[in-house]
Design a protein around this motif. Structure first.
Motif, PDB file in Angstrom:
ATOM      1  N   PHE A  88       0.914  -1.308  -0.013  1.00  0.00           N
ATOM      2  CA  PHE A  88       0.124   0.033   0.106  1.00  0.00           C
ATOM      3  C   PHE A  88       0.861   1.255   0.004  1.00  0.00           C
ATOM      4  N   LYS A  89       0.847   1.978  -1.280  1.00  0.00           N
ATOM      5  CA  LYS A  89       1.824   3.043  -1.382  1.00  0.00           C
ATOM      6  C   LYS A  89       1.395   4.532  -0.835  1.00  0.00           C
ATOM      7  N   GLU A  90      -0.037   4.563  -0.693  1.00  0.00           N
ATOM      8  CA  GLU A  90      -0.674   5.812  -0.153  1.00  0.00           C
ATOM      9  C   GLU A  90      -0.192   6.239   1.157  1.00  0.00           C
ATOM     10  N   LYS A  91      -0.377   7.679   1.467  1.00  0.00           N
ATOM     11  CA  LYS A  91      -0.063   8.250   2.542  1.00  0.00           C
ATOM     12  C   LYS A  91      -1.094   7.740   3.674  1.00  0.00           C
ATOM     13  N   THR A  92      -2.465   7.558   3.555  1.00  0.00           N
ATOM     14  CA  THR A  92      -3.538   7.180   4.408  1.00  0.00           C
ATOM     15  C   THR A  92      -4.175   6.039   3.637  1.00  0.00           C
ATOM     16  N   PHE A  93      -4.756   5.150   4.626  1.00  0.00           N
ATOM     17  CA  PHE A  93      -5.639   4.037   4.511  1.00  0.00           C
ATOM     18  C   PHE A  93      -7.074   4.586   5.262  1.00  0.00           C
ATOM     19  N   ASP A  94      -8.131   4.484   4.356  1.00  0.00           N
ATOM     20  CA  ASP A  94      -9.216   4.815   4.813  1.00  0.00           C
ATOM     21  C   ASP A  94      -9.991   3.714   5.446  1.00  0.00           C
ATOM     22  N   ILE A  95     -10.016   3.535   6.768  1.00  0.00           N
ATOM     23  CA  ILE A  95     -10.659   2.259   7.494  1.00  0.00           C
ATOM     24  C   ILE A  95     -11.960   2.251   7.270  1.00  0.00           C
ATOM     25  N   ASP A  96     -12.731   3.406   7.439  1.00  0.00           N
ATOM     26  CA  ASP A  96     -14.188   3.376   7.434  1.00  0.00           C
ATOM     27  C   ASP A  96     -14.630   2.928   6.029  1.00  0.00           C
ATOM     28  N   SER A  97     -14.123   3.529   4.975  1.00  0.00           N
ATOM     29  CA  SER A  97     -14.354   2.930   3.586  1.00  0.00           C
ATOM     30  C   SER A  97     -14.233   1.713   3.403  1.00  0.00           C
ATOM     31  N   TYR A  98     -13.057   0.797   4.127  1.00  0.00           N
ATOM     32  CA  TYR A  98     -12.752  -0.258   3.764  1.00  0.00           C
ATOM     33  C   TYR A  98     -13.871  -1.203   4.475  1.00  0.00           C
ATOM     34  N   LEU A 101     -17.256  -7.331  10.659  1.00  0.00           N
ATOM     35  CA  LEU A 101     -17.869  -7.980  11.537  1.00  0.00           C
ATOM     36  C   LEU A 101     -17.010  -9.236  12.064  1.00  0.00           C
ATOM     37  N   SER A 102     -15.877  -9.386  11.387  1.00  0.00           N
ATOM     38  CA  SER A 102     -14.989 -10.391  11.742  1.00  0.00           C
ATOM     39  C   SER A 102     -14.050  -9.780  12.915  1.00  0.00           C
ATOM     40  N   GLY A 103     -13.899  -8.770  13.028  1.00  0.00           N
ATOM     41  CA  GLY A 103     -13.206  -8.072  14.191  1.00  0.00           C
ATOM     42  C   GLY A 103     -11.692  -7.676  13.630  1.00  0.00           C
ATOM     43  N   TRP A 104     -11.395  -7.883  12.511  1.00  0.00           N
ATOM     44  CA  TRP A 104     -10.019  -7.578  11.926  1.00  0.00           C
ATOM     45  C   TRP A 104      -9.754  -6.154  11.892  1.00  0.00           C
ATOM     46  N   ASP A 105      -8.453  -5.784  12.025  1.00  0.00           N
ATOM     47  CA  ASP A 105      -8.119  -4.493  11.837  1.00  0.00           C
ATOM     48  C   ASP A 105      -8.258  -4.516  10.447  1.00  0.00           C
ATOM     49  N   ALA A 106      -9.042  -3.218   9.885  1.00  0.00           N
ATOM     50  CA  ALA A 106      -9.174  -3.114   8.349  1.00  0.00           C
ATOM     51  C   ALA A 106      -7.764  -3.153   7.799  1.00  0.00           C
ATOM     52  N   PHE A 107      -6.802  -2.400   7.872  1.00  0.00           N
ATOM     53  CA  PHE A 107      -5.563  -2.488   7.221  1.00  0.00           C
ATOM     54  C   PHE A 107      -4.808  -3.860   7.355  1.00  0.00           C
ATOM     55  N   VAL A 116      -3.717  -6.122   4.162  1.00  0.00           N
ATOM     56  CA  VAL A 116      -2.300  -6.569   3.720  1.00  0.00           C
ATOM     57  C   VAL A 116      -2.221  -8.054   3.824  1.00  0.00           C
ATOM     58  N   GLU A 117      -3.027  -8.796   4.840  1.00  0.00           N
ATOM     59  CA  GLU A 117      -2.941 -10.020   4.888  1.00  0.00           C
ATOM     60  C   GLU A 117      -3.645 -10.673   3.826  1.00  0.00           C
ATOM     61  N   ASN A 118      -4.916 -10.344   3.721  1.00  0.00           N
ATOM     62  CA  ASN A 118      -5.758 -11.200   2.890  1.00  0.00           C
ATOM     63  C   ASN A 118      -6.563 -10.162   1.640  1.00  0.00           C
ATOM     64  N   GLY A 119      -6.774  -8.865   1.965  1.00  0.00           N
ATOM     65  CA  GLY A 119      -7.281  -8.110   0.844  1.00  0.00           C
ATOM     66  C   GLY A 119      -6.762  -8.245  -0.494  1.00  0.00           C
ATOM     67  N   ILE A 120      -5.639  -7.943  -0.288  1.00  0.00           N
ATOM     68  CA  ILE A 120      -4.691  -7.730  -1.577  1.00  0.00           C
ATOM     69  C   ILE A 120      -4.818  -8.925  -2.545  1.00  0.00           C
ATOM     70  N   LYS A 121      -4.619 -10.255  -1.731  1.00  0.00           N
ATOM     71  CA  LYS A 121      -4.705 -11.421  -2.409  1.00  0.00           C
ATOM     72  C   LYS A 121      -6.249 -11.638  -2.962  1.00  0.00           C
ATOM     73  N   GLU A 122      -7.197 -11.060  -2.381  1.00  0.00           N
ATOM     74  CA  GLU A 122      -8.635 -11.464  -2.678  1.00  0.00           C
ATOM     75  C   GLU A 122      -9.040 -10.341  -3.785  1.00  0.00           C
ATOM     76  N   SER A 123      -8.011  -9.524  -4.032  1.00  0.00           N
ATOM     77  CA  SER A 123      -8.415  -8.584  -5.139  1.00  0.00           C
ATOM     78  C   SER A 123      -9.560  -7.516  -4.471  1.00  0.00           C
ATOM     79  N   ARG A 124      -9.657  -7.274  -3.170  1.00  0.00           N
ATOM     80  CA  ARG A 124     -10.663  -6.453  -2.483  1.00  0.00           C
ATOM     81  C   ARG A 124     -10.403  -4.688  -2.852  1.00  0.00           C
ATOM     82  N   ASP A 125     -11.584  -4.173  -3.056  1.00  0.00           N
ATOM     83  CA  ASP A 125     -11.559  -2.799  -3.579  1.00  0.00           C
ATOM     84  C   ASP A 125     -11.189  -2.090  -2.247  1.00  0.00           C
ATOM     85  N   LEU A 126     -10.331  -0.870  -2.409  1.00  0.00           N
ATOM     86  CA  LEU A 126     -10.256  -0.016  -1.183  1.00  0.00           C
ATOM     87  C   LEU A 126     -11.407   0.788  -1.119  1.00  0.00           C
TER      88      LEU A 126
END
Length: 184
Positions: free
Chosen positions: A145-155, A164-170, A174-184
């Motif tokens: 993730f090369k941007e300066k800020t990550f929008d947790i609420d948007s994710y 709902l899973s309780g994961w921290d958004a960022f 990093v762990e799953n969203g990139i591999k799953e091609s999730r939108d930011l």
């Protein structure tokens, strides 16, 4: 120990340290805080001789492992010593007279330089140093993730299952969203 001691001949422990004018390079122990102050062994020493002396003296200069004492116009080293329980055995040395002389000269010159040393002195050494860590090390220069800020609420809004899973958004990104091609 085969090194000169200035302290009485007694067991040297963490609570009853010894003192001596030199230390060997066989066993040097450092803390993270001390290493952060002095950095790495200096690669300019090359093959053999005095690299551990420079390393140890830089610790003293940074306030770790002993003190520097003024005797007339000269500075003398006083290292804290500790019995390690390690027995030193004689071995065939890879030293050469020229290496020792050149490195002794370099040791004296480096006393005027700052205490901290980087792990390389030129581009070639940098490439060699980084190569030792494999591909994972160079990937640190290309973060996911090369941007300066990550929008947790948007994710979380786009991916309610992550919320709902309780994961921290960022962390999830990093762990799953990139591999799953999730939108930011």
């Amino acid at each position: 120990s085969s090194y000169t001691r200035y302290s009485p001949d007694r067991p040297m422990t963490a609570t009853n340290l010894g003192v001596g004018p030199t230390v060997g390079g066989m066993v040097l122990a450092q803390t993270i805080e001390a290493l952060a102050c002095v950095g790495y062994m200096d690669t300019r020493f090359g093959r053999y001789g005095h690299e551990h002396s420079d390393f140890s003296i830089r610790f003293l200069r940074a306030g770790f492992g002993g003190v520097r004492c003024r005797v007339g116009d000269e500075l003398h080293n006083r290292f804290y010593l500790l019995d390690s329980g390690i027995k030193l055995l004689d071995a065939i040395s890879s030293s050469s007279h020229d290496d020792l002389e050149n490195n002794a000269r370099l040791l004296n010159e480096l006393q005027k330089e700052p205490v901290y040393r980087t792990p390389w002195c030129n581009e070639e050494e940098m490439v060699e140093f980084r190569a030792e860590f494999g591909s994972g090390f160079s990937e640190m220069n290309d973060p996911p993730f090369k941007e300066k800020t990550f929008d947790i609420d948007s994710y979380y809004k786009k991916h309610e299952d992550v919320y709902l899973s309780g994961w921290d958004a960022f962390a999830h990104y990093v762990e799953n969203g990139i591999k799953e091609s999730r939108d930011l």
